[in-house]
Design an enzyme around this catalytic site. Structure first.
Site, short mmCIF file in Angstrom:
data_model
loop_
_atom_site.label_atom_id
_atom_site.label_comp_id
_atom_site.label_asym_id
_atom_site.label_seq_id
_atom_site.Cartn_x
_atom_site.Cartn_y
_atom_site.Cartn_z
N ASP A 58 0.83 -1.21 0.00
CA ASP A 58 0.00 0.00 0.00
C ASP A 58 0.86 1.26 0.00
O ASP A 58 0.59 2.21 -0.71
CB ASP A 58 -0.85 0.05 1.28
CG ASP A 58 -2.12 -0.73 1.11
OD1 ASP A 58 -2.25 -1.41 0.07
OD2 ASP A 58 -2.98 -0.64 2.01
N ASP A 81 0.95 4.26 -2.59
CA ASP A 81 0.68 5.64 -2.19
C ASP A 81 1.79 6.57 -2.65
O ASP A 81 1.55 7.71 -3.05
CB ASP A 81 0.57 5.74 -0.66
CG ASP A 81 -0.75 5.17 -0.18
OD1 ASP A 81 -1.67 5.05 -1.01
OD2 ASP A 81 -0.83 4.83 1.01
N SER A 122 -35.88 -4.80 -12.78
CA SER A 122 -35.65 -5.57 -11.56
C SER A 122 -35.96 -7.04 -11.89
O SER A 122 -36.28 -7.36 -13.02
CB SER A 122 -36.55 -5.06 -10.45
OG SER A 122 -37.87 -4.98 -10.92
N LYS A 126 -26.23 -13.05 -6.37
CA LYS A 126 -27.03 -11.83 -6.28
C LYS A 126 -26.50 -11.05 -5.09
O LYS A 126 -26.84 -11.31 -3.94
CB LYS A 126 -28.50 -12.19 -6.09
CG LYS A 126 -29.39 -10.99 -6.22
CD LYS A 126 -30.86 -11.40 -6.24
CE LYS A 126 -31.72 -10.16 -6.35
NZ LYS A 126 -31.48 -9.18 -5.28
N LYS A 181 -33.78 -16.84 -4.62
CA LYS A 181 -33.34 -16.29 -3.33
C LYS A 181 -32.98 -17.37 -2.31
O LYS A 181 -33.48 -18.50 -2.37
CB LYS A 181 -34.46 -15.42 -2.75
CG LYS A 181 -34.85 -14.24 -3.63
CD LYS A 181 -33.91 -13.09 -3.49
CE LYS A 181 -34.34 -12.07 -2.57
NZ LYS A 181 -35.00 -10.92 -2.68
N CYS A 202 -32.94 -10.50 42.15
CA CYS A 202 -32.55 -11.63 41.30
C CYS A 202 -33.70 -12.65 41.25
O CYS A 202 -34.18 -13.09 42.30
CB CYS A 202 -31.29 -12.29 41.87
SG CYS A 202 -30.85 -13.80 41.01
N CYS A 239 -32.36 -16.08 43.12
CA CYS A 239 -32.04 -16.17 44.55
C CYS A 239 -32.70 -15.08 45.38
O CYS A 239 -32.54 -15.02 46.59
CB CYS A 239 -30.53 -16.10 44.75
SG CYS A 239 -29.86 -14.46 44.46
N CYS A 290 -26.72 -9.44 39.88
CA CYS A 290 -27.09 -9.97 41.18
C CYS A 290 -25.81 -10.00 42.01
O CYS A 290 -24.81 -10.56 41.60
CB CYS A 290 -27.65 -11.39 41.04
SG CYS A 290 -27.70 -12.28 42.60
ZN LIG Z 1 -29.01 -14.21 42.30
#
Ligand SMILES: [Zn+2]
Length: 679
Positions: free
Chosen positions: A34, A38, A83, A116, A330, A424, A427, A442
């Protein structure tokens, strides 16, 4: 340099720069880096600054020449941009074939199939071989002139390549006619402007970093980009182009020939495209590409199948806005709509509460989907999702399905809003959301959900890798109080398991033997298995190499932890917290008694300062053992190639990383050379 010399140099530079553009952006086979490219462009631009009279519209410096436009001019298409009709199944394809066969009963039909690409249709007109107009489809009859924008697309030639006479003859065309039209006439070609998945991802990463909204998909982003009024923004977006049609008559009689000719003119064309003799060929092609679809560099939503013979194709004519002679075959969508039956909360190993949408079962691309993640409370608010809503769900690759959007017009009157729980759900412990974090957690240390998830993690593949001990069996062991913490796993005997549902003598012995085998474990895997927050595989490896034993790790200070290269502040804090916890201290003591931790061999400095990227399949080493070797010699591993990469180790079927290394001029070595480095 005098004017005459400058003119000559400018001409030569243009040819050379264009040649390397073609190698890189069209053929994907760069020969120079590159930066070298450049620097050629820089020299040309300096010369053109000095001698502006030598600037031509096809000069590589003119790709981003234009100023922002106030609006786009309208362009009338010479031939309408049509189309395609969609078909989704082999039956529908056969029905199309039956229909067209009735119109041309005496003709033998064969086909041309191509990808496509999910992009944006574009018409390009070249006048005397120089790009003159690039126009969008618009309504099919009139489009918009976006020439300045599409000039920034490197895979679009500003000047057509001049094919050799022999090349034209090889594809069965009249060389004189073709060359004359290229040099003195007007040639219109068509194709698709698109954005690769990787460019799309990096744009979104950038958006996120800047705190801006992310884009929905590569197609819309590409379309939006093409209609940008400022070409300099377009140039940054790195769009790409695949040519698929030649409108001008250059003597081509088949669609296949058209593709070959487009390639000779310097365009990137679909390398998967091929001639197909019959329905079987078509379905085989469809199956082959459908399998590869997710691995492709850009998004495709199906195949275009055309009648290959151009004469028959025109005889078939147009119905509505679509030619009869082609269909879009498709692929099943990766999105589907379904209803949200419920929203539940899952509690993970680290205590994070993840909301999950329970869905009315829906088939997405061959997989039955019943759940989709809603990520966190903010996402629920953003989507404004409610129980009872109809939603669009997406499943891409192996990732957990995602809710893309809610179809609010379909919302029933009795839809229910979801309230994020304050406790929670497993628990009943306290839930907090820390500032700057998206997740609720929690914080109950004894949360049974966290405990179970921690055990699943402990035995998982990258941790103790206990074959045959999955979440289901762990749940039973916990329910029966056979396993209270991870150290209990190693005390299990066949007689304990025999009492559990689903176990017989052989299977019980087998699992115990698999547990015994896992006792010998590397320090890195052991640290990972502990499930400390912010300590993933990579951090566990760094800690193992740095501390060399679990004793050393437990004796360390937070300050010392921060000194370990690659271990961040968050991880250091979390490790120290984990190690200081009384229960964890107890657990460690018990574990160390049960298992046999292997310290890593002392680190050498042989590869210090070198960064490696692995790609492809290595012959004698597994990925993991190659990584381990590099770490043990003090080298670094990266998952992506950059200018900082020292070596790319390339095995069989090396992919894009190999190509990128080539482009960046990073040294590529074989497995053998890699092993030699370490000797
Ligand atoms: Zn918990």
């Amino acid at each position: 340099m005098d004017k005459k010399q400058a003119k000559l140099r400018v001409e030569k530079l243009k040819v050379e720069i264009n040649h390397h553009r073609y190698l890189y952006h069209v053929l994907d086979k760069p020969e120079i880096s590159d930066s070298a490219w450049d620097s050629l462009k820089h020299e040309l631009s300096e010369l053109e600054n000095k001698f502006p009279e030598f600037i031509t519209p096809d000069s590589p410096t003119q790709r981003v020449g234009g100023k922002p436009l106030p609006f786009f001019k309208k362009v009338a298409h010479r031939a309408p941009m049509l189309s395609l009709e969609d078909v989704f199944t082999t039956e529908e394809f056969e029905a199309w074939l039956t229909r067209i066969s009735k119109i041309v009963p005496t003709d033998k039909l064969d086909f041309f199939g191509e990808l496509k690409v999910d992009g944006f249709a574009m018409s390009l007109t070249y006048k005397k071989s120089v790009l003159n107009i690039g126009a969008t489809r618009g309504d099919g009859k009139t489009g918009e002139d976006v020439t300045e924008n599409i000039k920034t697309i490197q895979s679009i030639p500003l000047k057509l390549r001049e094919p050799k006479e022999s090349e034209i003859k090889n594809i069965g065309l009249n060389a004189d006619k073709v060359l004359k039209l290229i040099s003195s006439g007007e040639i219109e070609i068509r194709g698709e402007v698109f954005m690769t998945k990787s460019v799309f991802e990096s744009i979104n990463k950038e958006q996120k970093k800047l705190g801006l909204a992310e884009y929905a998909n590569p197609r819309n982003t590409a379309a939006g980009t093409v209609r940008q009024l400022d070409p300099s923004i377009v140039a940054k977006r790195k769009l790409d182009f695949l040519a698929y049609g030649l409108v001008t008559d250059l003597g081509q009689t088949e669609h296949n020939q058209e593709h070959l000719l487009l390639k000779l003119l310097g365009f990137k064309t679909d390398i998967e495209a091929r001639e197909l003799k019959n329905i079987k060929d078509v379905t085989n092609f469809w199956n082959e590409i459908h399998k590869k679809r997710e691995k492709m560099a850009w998004e495709i939503d199906g195949l275009v199948i055309s009648v290959n013979n151009n004469q028959i194709f025109s005889k078939l004519g147009v119905v509505g806005k679509a030619p009869r002679g082609a269909v879009a075959f498709k692929f099943p969508g990766i999105e589907a709509t379904t209803k949200v039956l419920d929203i539940i909360i899952q509690v993970g190993r680290t205590g994070v509460l993840t909301p999950v949408a329970v869905l009315d079962e829906v088939d997405i691309n061959g997989v039955n989907v019943t759940r989709a993640t809603l990520h966190n409370e903010d996402e629920i608010k953003r989507l404004d999702i409610r129980m009872g809503d109809t939603v669009i769900v997406q499943r891409a690759g192996d990732v957990i399905p995602d809710v893309v959007s809610v179809l609010k017009n379909l919302r029933p009157k009795n839809s229910k809003e979801f309230k994020f729980p304050k406790k929670c759900p497993v628990c009943d412990g306290e839930v907090i959301r820390q500032e700057g974090e998206a997740a609720h957690k929690c914080i109950n240390k004894k949360c049974s959900a966290k405990h179970r998830e921690g055990l699943y993690h402990f035995v998982s593949k990258k941790a103790f890798n206990i074959v045959g001990l999955g979440p289901e069996i762990i749940d039973k062991l916990v329910d029966e109080s056979l396993v209270k913490d991870s150290s209990d796993i190693f005390k299990l005997e066949p007689k304990h398991l025999l009492g559990l549902e689903g176990f017989a003598e052989v299977s019980a012995k087998k699992l115990v033997s698999s547990i015994q085998k896992s006792k010998k474990i590397s320090l890195a895997r052991f640290i990972y298995a502990l499930g400390i927050i912010h300590v993933g595989e990579e951090t566990a490896n760094l800690l193992a190499v740095y501390f060399n034993s679990i004793e050393n790790l437990t004796l360390t200070s937070e300050e010392d932890l921060k000194k370990v290269p690659g271990v961040g502040e968050k991880a250091a804090k979390s490790i120290k917290q984990w190690l200081e916890d009384k229960d964890n201290k107890e657990l460690l003591k018990k574990l160390v008694k049960e298992i046999d931790i292997q310290s890593p061999p002392k680190i050498s400095k042989k590869l210090a300062g070198k960064t490696f990227v692995l790609t492809g399949t290595l012959e004698t080493l597994s990925r993991d053992s190659a990584k381990e070797k590099i770490r043990l010699m003090g080298g670094d591993i990266s998952s992506s190639v950059s200018k900082e990469t020292t070596y790319v180790v390339a095995g069989e079927n090396a992919g894009s990383k190999f190509d990128k290394a080539g482009k960046l001029g990073v040294k590529i070595i074989s497995e053998k050379e890699f092993l030699n480095l370490m000797d």
